[in-house]
Structures are given as structure tokens and as C-alpha cells.
Scaffold this motif. Sequence first.
Motif, PDB file in Angstrom:
ATOM      1  N   PRO A 190       0.832  -1.305  -0.086  1.00 57.86           N
ATOM      2  CA  PRO A 190      -0.058   0.156  -0.117  1.00 57.86           C
ATOM      3  C   PRO A 190       0.777   1.347   0.065  1.00 57.86           C
ATOM      4  N   GLY A 191       0.458   2.169  -0.810  1.00 61.50           N
ATOM      5  CA  GLY A 191       1.234   3.336  -0.952  1.00 61.50           C
ATOM      6  C   GLY A 191       1.071   4.206   0.170  1.00 61.50           C
ATOM      7  N   ASN A 192       2.298   5.137   0.434  1.00 60.62           N
ATOM      8  CA  ASN A 192       2.027   6.385   1.385  1.00 60.62           C
ATOM      9  C   ASN A 192       2.427   7.418   0.321  1.00 60.62           C
ATOM     10  N   PRO A 193       1.370   8.344   0.160  1.00 53.22           N
ATOM     11  CA  PRO A 193       0.454   8.664   0.981  1.00 53.22           C
ATOM     12  C   PRO A 193      -1.151   8.024   0.289  1.00 53.22           C
ATOM     13  N   SER A 194      -1.360   7.449  -0.683  1.00 51.71           N
ATOM     14  CA  SER A 194      -2.252   6.990  -1.550  1.00 51.71           C
ATOM     15  C   SER A 194      -3.026   6.007  -0.871  1.00 51.71           C
ATOM     16  N   GLY A 195      -2.503   4.939   0.026  1.00 52.97           N
ATOM     17  CA  GLY A 195      -2.906   3.859   0.275  1.00 52.97           C
ATOM     18  C   GLY A 195      -3.249   2.823  -0.569  1.00 52.97           C
ATOM     19  N   ALA A 196      -3.112   3.077  -1.788  1.00 50.15           N
ATOM     20  CA  ALA A 196      -3.344   2.282  -3.021  1.00 50.15           C
ATOM     21  C   ALA A 196      -2.540   1.040  -2.932  1.00 50.15           C
ATOM     22  N   ILE A 197      -3.381  -0.209  -3.221  1.00 50.02           N
ATOM     23  CA  ILE A 197      -3.085  -1.535  -3.479  1.00 50.02           C
ATOM     24  C   ILE A 197      -3.127  -2.172  -4.770  1.00 50.02           C
ATOM     25  N   TYR A 198      -2.269  -2.919  -5.372  1.00 49.90           N
ATOM     26  CA  TYR A 198      -2.293  -3.706  -6.685  1.00 49.90           C
ATOM     27  C   TYR A 198      -2.930  -4.978  -6.694  1.00 49.90           C
ATOM     28  N   SER A 199      -4.085  -5.120  -7.256  1.00 51.14           N
ATOM     29  CA  SER A 199      -4.327  -6.576  -7.592  1.00 51.14           C
ATOM     30  C   SER A 199      -3.206  -7.436  -8.244  1.00 51.14           C
ATOM     31  N   SER A 200      -3.638  -8.688  -8.124  1.00 55.27           N
ATOM     32  CA  SER A 200      -2.780  -9.514  -9.103  1.00 55.27           C
ATOM     33  C   SER A 200      -2.771  -9.429 -10.566  1.00 55.27           C
ATOM     34  N   VAL A 201      -4.089  -8.785 -10.840  1.00 56.57           N
ATOM     35  CA  VAL A 201      -4.095  -8.710 -12.434  1.00 56.57           C
ATOM     36  C   VAL A 201      -3.437  -7.471 -12.714  1.00 56.57           C
ATOM     37  N   GLN A 202      -3.499  -6.349 -11.923  1.00 58.89           N
ATOM     38  CA  GLN A 202      -2.835  -5.242 -12.001  1.00 58.89           C
ATOM     39  C   GLN A 202      -1.243  -5.151 -12.122  1.00 58.89           C
ATOM     40  N   LEU A 203      -0.751  -6.379 -11.241  1.00 60.79           N
ATOM     41  CA  LEU A 203       0.643  -6.582 -11.154  1.00 60.79           C
ATOM     42  C   LEU A 203       1.079  -7.147 -12.650  1.00 60.79           C
ATOM     43  N   ASP A 204       0.060  -8.128 -12.621  1.00 62.98           N
ATOM     44  CA  ASP A 204       0.583  -8.975 -14.119  1.00 62.98           C
ATOM     45  C   ASP A 204       0.680  -8.341 -15.285  1.00 62.98           C
ATOM     46  N   ALA A 205      -0.094  -7.098 -15.210  1.00 59.94           N
ATOM     47  CA  ALA A 205      -0.041  -6.221 -16.299  1.00 59.94           C
ATOM     48  C   ALA A 205       1.029  -5.425 -16.456  1.00 59.94           C
ATOM     49  N   LEU A 206       1.595  -4.998 -15.364  1.00 63.53           N
ATOM     50  CA  LEU A 206       2.914  -4.262 -14.980  1.00 63.53           C
ATOM     51  C   LEU A 206       3.990  -5.173 -15.471  1.00 63.53           C
ATOM     52  N   ALA A 207       3.805  -6.351 -15.085  1.00 64.25           N
ATOM     53  CA  ALA A 207       4.983  -7.304 -15.139  1.00 64.25           C
ATOM     54  C   ALA A 207       5.148  -7.485 -16.766  1.00 64.25           C
ATOM     55  N   ALA A 208       4.134  -7.549 -17.385  1.00 65.36           N
ATOM     56  CA  ALA A 208       4.186  -7.775 -18.803  1.00 65.36           C
ATOM     57  C   ALA A 208       5.038  -6.887 -19.624  1.00 65.36           C
ATOM     58  N   TYR A 229      -7.212  -2.927   4.570  1.00 62.78           N
ATOM     59  CA  TYR A 229      -8.426  -3.019   4.990  1.00 62.78           C
ATOM     60  C   TYR A 229      -9.542  -4.010   4.203  1.00 62.78           C
ATOM     61  N   ALA A 230      -9.005  -4.809   3.419  1.00 64.29           N
ATOM     62  CA  ALA A 230      -9.657  -5.688   2.716  1.00 64.29           C
ATOM     63  C   ALA A 230      -9.363  -7.157   3.480  1.00 64.29           C
ATOM     64  N   GLU A 231     -10.017  -8.064   3.298  1.00 64.02           N
ATOM     65  CA  GLU A 231      -9.819  -9.342   4.141  1.00 64.02           C
ATOM     66  C   GLU A 231      -8.603  -9.899   3.931  1.00 64.02           C
ATOM     67  N   ARG A 232      -8.180  -9.811   2.392  1.00 57.69           N
ATOM     68  CA  ARG A 232      -6.968 -10.710   2.053  1.00 57.69           C
ATOM     69  C   ARG A 232      -6.025  -9.605   2.132  1.00 57.69           C
ATOM     70  N   PRO A 233      -4.690  -9.838   2.502  1.00 62.07           N
ATOM     71  CA  PRO A 233      -3.839  -9.168   2.563  1.00 62.07           C
ATOM     72  C   PRO A 233      -3.198  -8.859   1.178  1.00 62.07           C
ATOM     73  N   PRO A 234      -2.441  -7.837   0.771  1.00 63.23           N
ATOM     74  CA  PRO A 234      -2.093  -7.560  -0.580  1.00 63.23           C
ATOM     75  C   PRO A 234      -0.948  -8.376  -0.998  1.00 63.23           C
ATOM     76  N   THR A 235      -0.966  -8.681  -2.387  1.00 64.97           N
ATOM     77  CA  THR A 235       0.147  -9.627  -2.803  1.00 64.97           C
ATOM     78  C   THR A 235       1.272  -8.611  -3.173  1.00 64.97           C
ATOM     79  N   THR A 236       2.166  -9.187  -3.954  1.00 67.20           N
ATOM     80  CA  THR A 236       3.500  -8.565  -4.386  1.00 67.20           C
ATOM     81  C   THR A 236       3.951  -8.868  -5.415  1.00 67.20           C
ATOM     82  N   LEU A 237       4.756  -8.006  -6.210  1.00 73.50           N
ATOM     83  CA  LEU A 237       5.042  -8.596  -7.777  1.00 73.50           C
ATOM     84  C   LEU A 237       5.954  -9.869  -7.850  1.00 73.50           C
ATOM     85  N   ALA A 238       6.811 -10.038  -6.734  1.00 75.93           N
ATOM     86  CA  ALA A 238       7.427 -11.165  -6.931  1.00 75.93           C
ATOM     87  C   ALA A 238       6.751 -12.319  -6.977  1.00 75.93           C
ATOM     88  N   ALA A 239       5.434 -12.168  -6.112  1.00 78.41           N
ATOM     89  CA  ALA A 239       4.651 -13.586  -6.122  1.00 78.41           C
ATOM     90  C   ALA A 239       3.880 -13.568  -7.393  1.00 78.41           C
TER      91      ALA A 239
END
Length: 407
Positions: A190-208, A229-239
Motif C-alpha cells: 500500500p502506498g504512502n500517501p495514497s493507500g493504493a494496493i495493486y491486485s494480482s491482475v494489475q501487477l500481472d499487467a505491469l509485469a508484462a 482494509y480488505a480481508e486478504r492481504p495485498p500480494t507483491t510483484l515477486a509472488a
Amino acid sequence: MRKITDIVAPIKHFEEGVMSVEASPPPELSPILRMARHAAVLREQGHDIIDLTLGEPDFNAPEHVLDAARSALDERLGYAPANGLKPLRDAIRQRLEQTKLLEYDDDQVAVGCGAKQIIFNAFTATLKPGDQVVIPAPYWAAYPDMVRLCGAEPVILTTTALEGFRLTPEHLEAALKLATRACWLILNAPGNPSGAIYSSVQLDALAAVLRRFPHVRVLCDDIYASIHYAERPPTTLAAVAPDLSPRILLVDGVSKAYAMTGWRVGWACGPRDLIRAINSVQSNNCTQTSTLSQKAAIAALLGPQQSIAERNAIYRQRRDTALEVLRGCPDIDVLAPEGAFYLLPKIQGIADDQALAMTLLGAGVAVVPGSAFGMPGHLRLSFATDLASLAQGCRRLTTELGRQSWR
Ligand SMILES: Cc1ncc(COP(=O)(O)O)c(C=O)c1O
């Protein structure tokens, strides 16, 4: 020798297909600390100021961590290896395997004096004058200064609220085509200061996109990963993109997750050659982070974890209360952050966010101008403060905006 003019290099901004160069002031006291200092001085003078500036949990470290530190005082606390105590490296690896299914060998872990020093070590080890580091805005205010201190150039990619303050693959691709000397991309979620999180799909697109630019490393600053604040913790690019692991440096620490800011323990996991270089900078700098702090960090990582969920529930209540107050003001647009503990409201019709922050200080609430994070026209409010003060601080802000005198 590097000249001072190299250090005070211009910042490059990249927006909507255009890269522009903007003169920037030399690294100095961060705007966050400057506002916090103003607030502290006014308080000392007896003024009633609610301080929403600092990114520091208002909790203490969990009790079992304090107990572990107390008993460590009875041991001899000598030097530790520059890459950290082996049990700490083991605990870091174990936790990453449990939470992210990521496996690292022992020589892929470096420990330093907080995530900040680890990032600085990584840049010191890899950047040379003329190199570029791509930083999506809004960004943690320290990144551009660190890059410039290493003689390199920050290239800022401004994201918008429409995209949830997330970097899009199209924007990244266009930027990497133009920023031909880019050797790092920073992804902080999650970003400081946005609090934004990337989903797996969004990370996948950046990875491409990243696969088409094999010379670019990615620094994943996951320091807020456990505050979500979602139930599941955020994932990360390496995963999401294990094939990119040889160029991903994953950074984390105990500061935010366990409210251990002053203990100064952070780490990085990544490719062996980079970790070796980071350890070399570390050992020639302050040798290691405090042995006592490392023992406390081991207890934090291996001990009970429920304080994280309990505190997230508290942060969530604060976030929702603050959002309710702020959204009652017609001059404010604000997204609900998905993680971390900051709000980044956009103030309609604002000419100068720094002047507005000073006006608000006069009205009894200290906030940080968004321009400190590459987001002029916004303000950053930290909700790492008690609910009553937070609500009162937000009310002071909306009341002042309602006065119109600041326009
Ligand atoms: C995005 C981000 N990364 C890193 C850090 C530094 O954390 P540490 O206390 O581990 O140095 C901070 C601290 O505010 C931060 O906001």
C-alpha cells in the motif's frame, strides 16, 4: 568527486506523454518533519494543535516484543553481522514464506537500520550520475531526495485518482520508452500517501511491460503490507511474476506492522549480487542495526501476530470516521485508502497547498501539503492518531475550508 550541483539535480516529471524538467530544491528537512515541527512549536507555546502529520503508529510495540528486549538486556549485546543476526534472517524468510509463499535463501536477505536505510543502501550500491529512477506519484517524499543524493535523476510518473493512484501499464510502457537510462522502478503498495494496493491482475499487467525492459530493476517497498482494509492481504510483484525475481528487491521492516519505528529494523530480499552489494554498503556505513533491536524484531516476527489485525480494525474505524467528516465538505474529493494510514484529499480550487497547510495550522490542525508527495492541490492526513483527535482535526479542516478566506 561528486559536486554539490550533481546532488541538487533537477527532477524530471513525466505526465501524459511529455517529460519535463523541473528545478527542485536541495534535500533539506523533509516537509513532513517541517510541518510536524511547526505543530510542536505551537503546542509548546500553548496552542491547541491536532497533529495529523506523522506516519508513525500511535501504538507501542506488542508486549511480548518488549519482554524479549528486556530479557535480551541480560545477554552480551556485541556486534552482529552486517547482514543481520542469522535468527532474524531466518525469521524474515519464514514470514515471507508463510504470508507470500516466497522463498529466499539466507544469502538473499539483508538487514539494515529501517527500510529507509536499506533503500538508500540499494541506491548507493547501484546508481551512478545520469541514471534514472522511475517513481510513481504520489510518492513517499524521501524517494526523490535519496535518488538525487546518489547523483541520479528521479523521473516522476503522476497517477490520478481516476486510476486509484495506481500506475497503469500504458503509462509505465510510455515512460520506460522515454526514460532510456531508467535502472529502477519503485512500486510502493500500500502506498504512502495514497493507500493504493495493486491486485494480482494489475501487477500481472505491469509485469508484462517490465519483461520488455530487462534492464529495469523493481524496488517493491512493502513496508505497509500488513496494514490493509480488505480481508486478504495485498500480494507483491515477486509472488505474481516469479520470473522477474532476479530483478526485484522486496523491502519491508518492523516499523509500521509492529509499531516499532524507533527500533530501526528493516530488510530487503532479492538477488544475491544486489544483496551482497547492499551488505557491503551497510558494513562500511554503520556496520549493522542495533543488536538489541534485532532481537526484538525476531520476537515480533515469530511471536503472536494478532496485534496486526486488532490494530487494523482500529485504523479502519478511524479511516471511516475521517472519510465521513471530509466527504461532508463540498470542496473535498477523497478516495478511501485500501491500506496504510493516510488520507489524500484533493481540495477543489486550491492555488497553493503549502499556504493552505499553514492556514490550517493557524486553525489548529497540522497536515502535510500534497506537493511534498508530488501531488499539489492535495493534503495528506495521517490517521495514526486517536479517533477523537482525528475527528476534531478533520472538522477543523472542513470548517476552515468552509470559511473561503484561504482561496
Ligand atoms: C513508503 C515508506 N517506505 C519506507 C519507510 C521507512 O520505514 P523505516 O522506518 O523502516 O525506515 C516509510 C516511513 O515512513 C515509508 O512511508
